[in-house]
Design a protein around this motif. Structure first.
Motif, mmCIF file in Angstrom:
data_model
loop_
_atom_site.group_PDB
_atom_site.id
_atom_site.type_symbol
_atom_site.label_atom_id
_atom_site.label_comp_id
_atom_site.label_asym_id
_atom_site.label_seq_id
_atom_site.Cartn_x
_atom_site.Cartn_y
_atom_site.Cartn_z
ATOM 1 N N GLY A 153 0.068 -3.062 7.529
ATOM 2 C CA GLY A 153 0.848 -4.295 7.586
ATOM 3 C C GLY A 153 1.160 -4.861 6.221
ATOM 4 N N LEU A 154 1.311 -6.181 6.180
ATOM 5 C CA LEU A 154 1.604 -6.908 4.943
ATOM 6 C C LEU A 154 0.309 -7.497 4.397
ATOM 7 C CD1 LEU A 154 4.770 -8.787 6.225
ATOM 8 C CD2 LEU A 154 4.727 -6.779 4.744
ATOM 9 N N THR A 155 0.270 -7.735 3.105
ATOM 10 C CA THR A 155 -0.932 -8.336 2.519
ATOM 11 C C THR A 155 -1.005 -9.816 2.861
ATOM 12 O OG1 THR A 155 0.197 -8.801 0.443
ATOM 13 C CG2 THR A 155 -1.005 -6.720 0.586
ATOM 14 N N VAL A 156 -2.217 -10.337 2.855
ATOM 15 C CA VAL A 156 -2.422 -11.768 3.071
ATOM 16 C C VAL A 156 -2.101 -12.503 1.770
ATOM 17 C CG1 VAL A 156 -4.118 -11.447 4.899
ATOM 18 C CG2 VAL A 156 -4.881 -11.597 2.543
ATOM 19 N N PRO A 157 -1.842 -13.818 1.829
ATOM 20 C CA PRO A 157 -1.527 -14.564 0.606
ATOM 21 C C PRO A 157 -2.580 -14.360 -0.490
ATOM 22 C CG PRO A 157 -1.127 -15.931 2.515
ATOM 23 C CD PRO A 157 -1.795 -14.675 3.005
ATOM 24 N N ARG A 158 -2.110 -14.280 -1.727
ATOM 25 C CA ARG A 158 -2.924 -14.126 -2.935
ATOM 26 C C ARG A 158 -3.565 -12.749 -3.070
ATOM 27 N NH1 ARG A 158 -7.038 -18.636 -3.015
ATOM 28 N NH2 ARG A 158 -7.519 -17.708 -5.012
ATOM 29 N N THR A 159 -3.207 -11.810 -2.205
ATOM 30 C CA THR A 159 -3.694 -10.438 -2.312
ATOM 31 C C THR A 159 -2.509 -9.533 -2.586
ATOM 32 O OG1 THR A 159 -5.519 -10.856 -0.801
ATOM 33 C CG2 THR A 159 -4.883 -8.569 -1.104
ATOM 34 N N ARG A 160 -2.704 -8.588 -3.492
ATOM 35 C CA ARG A 160 -1.633 -7.660 -3.851
ATOM 36 C C ARG A 160 -2.050 -6.253 -3.464
ATOM 37 N NH1 ARG A 160 -0.123 -7.956 -9.698
ATOM 38 N NH2 ARG A 160 1.543 -6.624 -8.943
ATOM 39 N N LEU A 203 -5.920 -2.333 -3.802
ATOM 40 C CA LEU A 203 -5.849 -3.749 -3.456
ATOM 41 C C LEU A 203 -6.470 -4.598 -4.552
ATOM 42 C CD1 LEU A 203 -7.069 -3.446 0.242
ATOM 43 C CD2 LEU A 203 -4.707 -3.739 -0.528
ATOM 44 N N ARG A 204 -5.948 -5.826 -4.710
ATOM 45 C CA ARG A 204 -6.522 -6.774 -5.667
ATOM 46 C C ARG A 204 -6.273 -8.181 -5.146
ATOM 47 N NH1 ARG A 204 -4.589 -6.705 -11.801
ATOM 48 N NH2 ARG A 204 -2.661 -7.401 -10.866
ATOM 49 N N GLY A 205 -7.284 -9.028 -5.235
ATOM 50 C CA GLY A 205 -7.155 -10.421 -4.830
ATOM 51 C C GLY A 205 -8.505 -11.034 -4.541
ATOM 52 N N VAL A 255 2.956 -1.895 4.670
ATOM 53 C CA VAL A 255 2.152 -0.737 4.291
ATOM 54 C C VAL A 255 1.707 -0.008 5.556
ATOM 55 C CG1 VAL A 255 0.010 0.018 3.195
ATOM 56 C CG2 VAL A 255 1.353 -1.812 2.164
ATOM 57 N N THR A 256 1.942 1.315 5.587
ATOM 58 C CA THR A 256 1.526 2.151 6.708
ATOM 59 C C THR A 256 0.470 3.124 6.227
ATOM 60 O OG1 THR A 256 3.719 2.003 7.708
ATOM 61 C CG2 THR A 256 2.311 3.811 8.442
ATOM 62 N N LEU A 257 -0.697 3.152 6.893
ATOM 63 C CA LEU A 257 -1.756 4.093 6.553
ATOM 64 C C LEU A 257 -1.432 5.444 7.162
ATOM 65 C CD1 LEU A 257 -4.942 1.917 7.122
ATOM 66 C CD2 LEU A 257 -3.713 2.347 4.992
ATOM 67 N N LEU A 258 -1.561 6.494 6.360
ATOM 68 C CA LEU A 258 -1.270 7.841 6.820
ATOM 69 C C LEU A 258 -2.531 8.660 7.053
ATOM 70 C CD1 LEU A 258 1.641 8.632 4.362
ATOM 71 C CD2 LEU A 258 1.795 7.746 6.697
ATOM 72 N N ARG A 259 -3.568 8.395 6.261
ATOM 73 C CA ARG A 259 -4.807 9.167 6.355
ATOM 74 C C ARG A 259 -5.947 8.305 5.840
ATOM 75 N NH1 ARG A 259 -4.187 13.644 2.658
ATOM 76 N NH2 ARG A 259 -5.421 12.427 1.211
ATOM 77 N N ASP A 260 -7.100 8.418 6.492
ATOM 78 C CA ASP A 260 -8.245 7.638 6.029
ATOM 79 C C ASP A 260 -8.957 8.364 4.886
ATOM 80 O OD1 ASP A 260 -9.941 9.576 7.073
ATOM 81 O OD2 ASP A 260 -10.604 8.362 8.758
ATOM 82 N N GLY A 261 -9.987 7.761 4.343
ATOM 83 C CA GLY A 261 -10.710 8.316 3.216
ATOM 84 C C GLY A 261 -11.452 9.604 3.517
#
Length: 79
Positions: free
Chosen positions: A2-9, A32-34, A63-69
């Motif tokens: 999805g989309l990031t929450v406010p103040r997160t990039r 991710l950063r925030g 953002v779409t996840l394609l594969r996990d870690g």
């Protein structure tokens, strides 16, 4: 994801090279950063958290996840 929450990039970086962003529409590692991320191991020098998740960002910022870690398809149920 999805989309990031406010103040997160979010960034999509070349796998194995967290300082290099992929071209728009290409897959790479989600970073991710925030303030919501907290102080976790795996941060780069720039303060980005390396998630190990393969993702792609669309032109709308979604953002779409394609594969996990673990290398599993993100849409597949865990085994």
């Amino acid at each position: 994801a999805g989309l990031t929450v406010p103040r997160t990039r979010a960034r999509i970086a070349v796998e194995g090279f967290p300082d290099v962003d992929v071209l728009p529409g290409h897959a790479g590692e989600l970073l991710l950063r925030g303030p919501q991320i907290g102080d976790q191991p795996g941060r780069t020098a720039g303060g980005w958290l390396r998630t190990g998740l393969l993702a792609v960002r669309g032109p709308d910022g979604f953002v779409t996840l394609l594969r996990d870690g673990d290398g599993r398809d993100a849409a597949a149920p865990p085994h």
